[in-house]
Design a protein around this motif. Structure first.
Motif, mmCIF file in Angstrom:
data_model
loop_
_atom_site.group_PDB
_atom_site.id
_atom_site.type_symbol
_atom_site.label_atom_id
_atom_site.label_comp_id
_atom_site.label_asym_id
_atom_site.label_seq_id
_atom_site.Cartn_x
_atom_site.Cartn_y
_atom_site.Cartn_z
ATOM 1 N N ASP A 82 43.570 60.015 125.179
ATOM 2 C CA ASP A 82 42.860 59.947 126.455
ATOM 3 C C ASP A 82 41.412 59.530 126.202
ATOM 4 N N SER A 83 41.002 58.412 126.771
ATOM 5 C CA SER A 83 39.647 57.919 126.539
ATOM 6 C C SER A 83 38.590 58.867 127.080
ATOM 7 N N ASN A 96 33.870 61.781 114.221
ATOM 8 C CA ASN A 96 35.186 61.436 113.651
ATOM 9 C C ASN A 96 36.244 61.150 114.711
ATOM 10 N N VAL A 97 35.822 60.942 115.951
ATOM 11 C CA VAL A 97 36.747 60.830 117.085
ATOM 12 C C VAL A 97 36.991 59.369 117.446
ATOM 13 N N SER A 98 38.244 59.027 117.696
ATOM 14 C CA SER A 98 38.577 57.682 118.179
ATOM 15 C C SER A 98 39.761 57.753 119.141
ATOM 16 N N TYR A 99 39.898 56.704 119.915
ATOM 17 C CA TYR A 99 40.917 56.633 120.973
ATOM 18 C C TYR A 99 42.127 55.840 120.509
ATOM 19 N N LEU A 100 43.317 56.377 120.792
ATOM 20 C CA LEU A 100 44.561 55.645 120.534
ATOM 21 C C LEU A 100 45.628 56.170 121.492
ATOM 22 N N PRO A 101 46.134 55.324 122.391
ATOM 23 C CA PRO A 101 47.125 55.799 123.366
ATOM 24 C C PRO A 101 48.486 56.021 122.736
ATOM 25 N N TYR A 102 49.343 56.684 123.502
ATOM 26 C CA TYR A 102 50.736 56.839 123.105
ATOM 27 C C TYR A 102 51.379 55.462 122.922
ATOM 28 N N ALA A 193 47.054 57.637 129.648
ATOM 29 C CA ALA A 193 48.417 57.266 130.037
ATOM 30 C C ALA A 193 49.385 58.231 129.366
ATOM 31 N N ASN A 194 50.211 58.907 130.161
ATOM 32 C CA ASN A 194 51.169 59.831 129.568
ATOM 33 C C ASN A 194 52.339 59.079 128.939
ATOM 34 N N LEU A 195 53.189 59.823 128.264
ATOM 35 C CA LEU A 195 54.285 59.194 127.515
ATOM 36 C C LEU A 195 55.275 58.478 128.428
ATOM 37 N N ARG A 196 55.442 58.953 129.659
ATOM 38 C CA ARG A 196 56.405 58.349 130.574
ATOM 39 C C ARG A 196 56.063 56.884 130.877
ATOM 40 N N VAL A 197 54.784 56.546 130.849
ATOM 41 C CA VAL A 197 54.381 55.151 131.066
ATOM 42 C C VAL A 197 55.092 54.245 130.064
ATOM 43 N N PHE A 198 55.079 54.634 128.805
ATOM 44 C CA PHE A 198 55.650 53.806 127.747
ATOM 45 C C PHE A 198 57.171 53.903 127.707
ATOM 46 N N GLU A 199 57.697 55.067 128.038
ATOM 47 C CA GLU A 199 59.155 55.221 128.095
ATOM 48 C C GLU A 199 59.749 54.340 129.187
ATOM 49 N N LYS A 213 42.743 55.211 134.554
ATOM 50 C CA LYS A 213 41.954 54.132 133.946
ATOM 51 C C LYS A 213 42.637 53.532 132.724
ATOM 52 N N ASP A 214 43.127 54.387 131.838
ATOM 53 C CA ASP A 214 43.724 53.871 130.598
ATOM 54 C C ASP A 214 45.008 53.095 130.871
ATOM 55 N N VAL A 215 45.786 53.545 131.855
ATOM 56 C CA VAL A 215 47.030 52.838 132.195
ATOM 57 C C VAL A 215 46.717 51.405 132.592
ATOM 58 N N GLU A 216 45.678 51.241 133.395
ATOM 59 C CA GLU A 216 45.334 49.909 133.890
ATOM 60 C C GLU A 216 44.642 49.053 132.835
ATOM 61 N N ASN A 217 44.166 49.674 131.766
ATOM 62 C CA ASN A 217 43.652 48.906 130.629
ATOM 63 C C ASN A 217 44.771 48.462 129.690
ATOM 64 N N LEU A 218 45.896 49.153 129.767
ATOM 65 C CA LEU A 218 47.032 48.849 128.887
ATOM 66 C C LEU A 218 48.020 47.874 129.525
ATOM 67 N N TYR A 219 48.158 47.960 130.859
ATOM 68 C CA TYR A 219 49.096 47.107 131.597
ATOM 69 C C TYR A 219 48.390 46.526 132.818
ATOM 70 N N THR A 220 48.785 45.325 133.202
ATOM 71 C CA THR A 220 48.164 44.654 134.344
ATOM 72 C C THR A 220 48.727 45.204 135.651
ATOM 73 N N ARG A 221 47.824 45.764 136.448
ATOM 74 C CA ARG A 221 48.238 46.350 137.730
ATOM 75 C C ARG A 221 48.734 45.270 138.677
ATOM 76 N N GLY A 222 49.884 45.529 139.302
ATOM 77 C CA GLY A 222 50.473 44.583 140.238
ATOM 78 C C GLY A 222 51.413 43.582 139.595
ATOM 79 N N GLU A 223 51.345 43.464 138.254
ATOM 80 C CA GLU A 223 52.222 42.539 137.540
ATOM 81 C C GLU A 223 53.143 43.258 136.556
#
Length: 277
Positions: A82-83, A96-102, A193-199, A213-223
């Protein structure tokens, strides 16, 4: 209660003793924990002294903020999905902190999604019962919604759509037979973005999700995903999608291809390796 806790403490200590012997014997270059609740600070310190880089890819939200603050400095690298959590920790000067989604459990050799008559669930939801969810789902024609989750759904107004508890390992099977998959993020104070997004993307289903916010950075909204911000918007988009099978297929397939190219665990492990080098 005291006896149970003592037994648990003993089991944790024994596990850590054995784990220290194990890592001393095999001498790995790095250690990856997923939350790492059973790893004691002294075990992580032992690993550091052995020259092993320690990494925690932490999968829980702000609801365990105190635990996060307690363990973040025990690791050389603390990675969060979570960003917003990452921003919070970085503002508190955790270096020592960095972001990485599921990610999705998807291999290059896995076949593309299948569409057509095999998509027997117009709309599916996998998750626990909450009154707010019951109220939201009633906005969609009840005959179109198939629900898997905990038993309180049995006593709800949507009990006729309840399919039982989701079988272990059964999420992909359900989503592979779904046209539109509803997703609601449990954590309100979150960008992640929770795990269900990727599942859902992995199965090629069309994702209808609350905005993050993170979901829309990972996938294009509307497409590649469809999002909503209010119950009214949820209702209008759900009904529109139900009447447009071609659109749901295109959205699902675009999300699948994006996932295959960018959001698998192979991609994430590469990102972790790049972080710790």
């Amino acid at each position: 209660i005291t006896t149970v806790l003592n037994n648990r403490d003993y089991a944790t200590q024994r596990l850590n003793d054995r784990f220290r012997k194990f890592i001393k014997a095999i001498k790995p270059s790095w250690l990856l924990a997923i939350k790492g609740e059973t790893l004691l600070p002294e075990t992580l310190e032992f690993a550091r002294k052995e020259g092993i880089k320690t990494v925690n890819w932490f999968p829980d939200s702000f609801r365990v903020k105190e635990h996060i603050l307690k363990v973040v400095n025990d690791y050389d690298f603390f990675i969060h999905y979570d960003s917003l959590v990452c921003e919070y920790l970085q503002k508190r000067r955790f270096r020592n902190v960095s972001y990485l989604p599921y990610a999705a459990d998807l291999l290059p050799s896995d076949p593309d999604p299948v569409y057509g008559s095999s998509r027997i669930y117009p709309v599916s939801f996998i998750g626990n019962f909450f009154p707010s969810r019951e109220k939201l789902f009633r906005r969609v024609t009840s005959a179109e919604v198939f629900i898997w989750g905990n038993e309180p759904w049995k006593k709800s107004s949507l009990s006729g759509r309840y399919q039982g508890v989701c079988p272990f390992g059964g999420v992909n099977d359900i989503l592979s037979k779904t046209k539109v998959s509803i997703n609601l993020h449990y954590a309100k104070r979150s960008n992640g973005a929770n795990l269900r997004v990727f599942e859902t993307a992995r199965a090629g289903a069309c994702l209808l999700t609350d905005r993050k916010k993170d979901v829309e950075n990972l996938y294009t909204r509307g497409e590649e995903i469809i999002t909503y911000e209010s119950p009214t918007e949820f209702e209008s988009k759900a009904k529109y999608l139900l009447g447009n099978s071609n659109l749901t297929q295109k959205v699902g397939m675009r999300a699948f291809l994006r996932t295959k190219n960018e959001h698998t665990y192979v991609h994430r492990i590469r990102a972790i390796l790049n972080t710790i080098r």
